[in-house]
Design an enzyme around this catalytic site. Structure first.
Site, mmCIF file in Angstrom:
data_model
loop_
_atom_site.group_PDB
_atom_site.id
_atom_site.type_symbol
_atom_site.label_atom_id
_atom_site.label_comp_id
_atom_site.label_asym_id
_atom_site.label_seq_id
_atom_site.Cartn_x
_atom_site.Cartn_y
_atom_site.Cartn_z
ATOM 1 C CG ASP A 39 -1.948 -1.078 1.225
ATOM 2 O OD1 ASP A 39 -2.257 -1.579 0.129
ATOM 3 O OD2 ASP A 39 -2.446 -1.433 2.305
ATOM 4 C CE1 TYR A 67 3.383 -6.811 4.479
ATOM 5 C CE2 TYR A 67 3.033 -9.126 4.982
ATOM 6 C CZ TYR A 67 3.093 -8.096 4.067
ATOM 7 O OH TYR A 67 2.866 -8.351 2.731
ATOM 8 C CG ASP A 81 -5.477 2.059 5.651
ATOM 9 O OD1 ASP A 81 -6.386 2.908 5.478
ATOM 10 O OD2 ASP A 81 -4.683 1.737 4.747
ATOM 11 N NE ARG A 172 -5.025 -2.374 3.472
ATOM 12 C CZ ARG A 172 -5.843 -2.340 2.412
ATOM 13 N NH1 ARG A 172 -7.004 -1.742 2.517
ATOM 14 N NH2 ARG A 172 -5.495 -2.903 1.289
#
Length: 304
Positions: A39, A67, A81, A172
């Site tokens: 993203d 992550y 988000d 997310r």
């Protein structure tokens, strides 16, 4: 310039396409591809394949990733988000133990609904394009694998986690689904990809750094050779005869009588091997079966 893979540190504000476009200008080469979308607001590891290495893009996209994410409990947004429109604010009346238990429930083989604001396509249209047009479509749950979720720190309503997951996992969506399970809502506050397969954030370079390195003529120092991406495979060499070399260069199946391997006493059926020419040039990845090496990916420089 030789083909290879560059471990790019994608900075916030860049799309993965932006990274590729700028690298084309820096390296003066068109044949470049990235190995998995991040993203625009996310940062971290984005391996970029150059030249012949673009054949690796799909293979690296399928690799495990790690992550680090900051979750913000008590908020729901349309994008899952903090870049999105806030849909709801709720009080956070949960304990740390409840948060940990909720996170643990998403470890393993799970079914995940991708967010509307994602690059997945439905009927030829990217979901985020439909979302921006005010349309919401049904998304079918998809199987994904989450190997581990570790809590790095917790100062409610903020929770920092490390997620080790397989391909296609949306962090997310994990945040959103944890919020639903806890009943207080949750949105992703920040995301850093720290690892993709063998590529670690400690070795990643920003685009500005790469530009300086290229201008100094040191690009080979940060370009990982293609064959290093297959380090777990056995190494095999074509025998140094004119007939065997010509046969191999044309990408034809190679009988095991035309190769040798110093560290391998016998070849295992349905195993993949790296095959090289006698002068150490990397040919590609081959599968061995019934005494024949059959080409799967061809990487020899100077060929199409």
């Amino acid at each position: 310039m030789n083909s290879g893979i560059i471990n790019v540190y994608k900075e916030a504000g860049y799309t993965s396409f932006d990274v590729v476009a700028r690298l084309r200008g820096i390296l003066k080469i068109k044949k470049i591809g990235h190995t998995g979308t991040l993203d625009p607001d996310a940062t971290g590891v984005l391996p970029v394949c150059v030249g012949k290495a673009t054949k690796l893009c799909d293979m690296l996209t399928d690799k495990d990733k790690v992550y680090e994410c900051v979750m913000q409990l008590g908020i729901e947004t349309d994008t899952y988000d903090m870049s999105g429109r806030i849909l709801n604010r709720k009080s956070v009346d949960v304990t740390e133990e409840q948060v940990k238990n909720a996170l643990d429930s998403f470890i393993g083989d799970i079914m995940q609904v991708p967010p509307m604001y994602s690059a997945l396509k439905v009927n030829g249209k990217k979901l985020y394009e439909l979302a921006r047009a005010g349309k919401e479509v049904e998304r079918k749950p998809r199987p994904v694998k989450v190997f581990s979720i570790d809590v790095i720190s917790m100062k409610l309503p903020l929770v920092t986690i490390r997620v080790h997951c397989g391909k296609g996992t949306y962090i997310r969506s994990i945040c959103h689904d944890v919020g639903e399970l806890l009943g207080c809502g949750c949105a992703m506050k920040s995301l850093v990809r720290t690892k993709v397969s063998m590529f670690d954030i400690s070795d990643a370079h920003t685009l500005d750094e790469i530009e300086r390195i290229v201008k100094a003529g040191n690009i080979d120092g940060i370009m990982m050779p293609i064959d290093h991406a297959f380090e777990g495979m056995g190494t095999v060499f074509v025998v140094p005869t004119e007939d065997a070399i010509k046969h191999a260069i044309n990408g034809a199946p190679i009988p095991d009588t035309h190769v040798f391997a110093e560290a391998v006493s016998s070849f295992e059926e349905d195993n993949k091997y790296r095959i090289y020419l006698p002068d150490n040039r990397f040919l590609g990845v081959y599968n061995y079966k019934d005494s024949i090496f059959t080409l799967e990916k061809f990487f020899l420089e100077g060929t199409e």
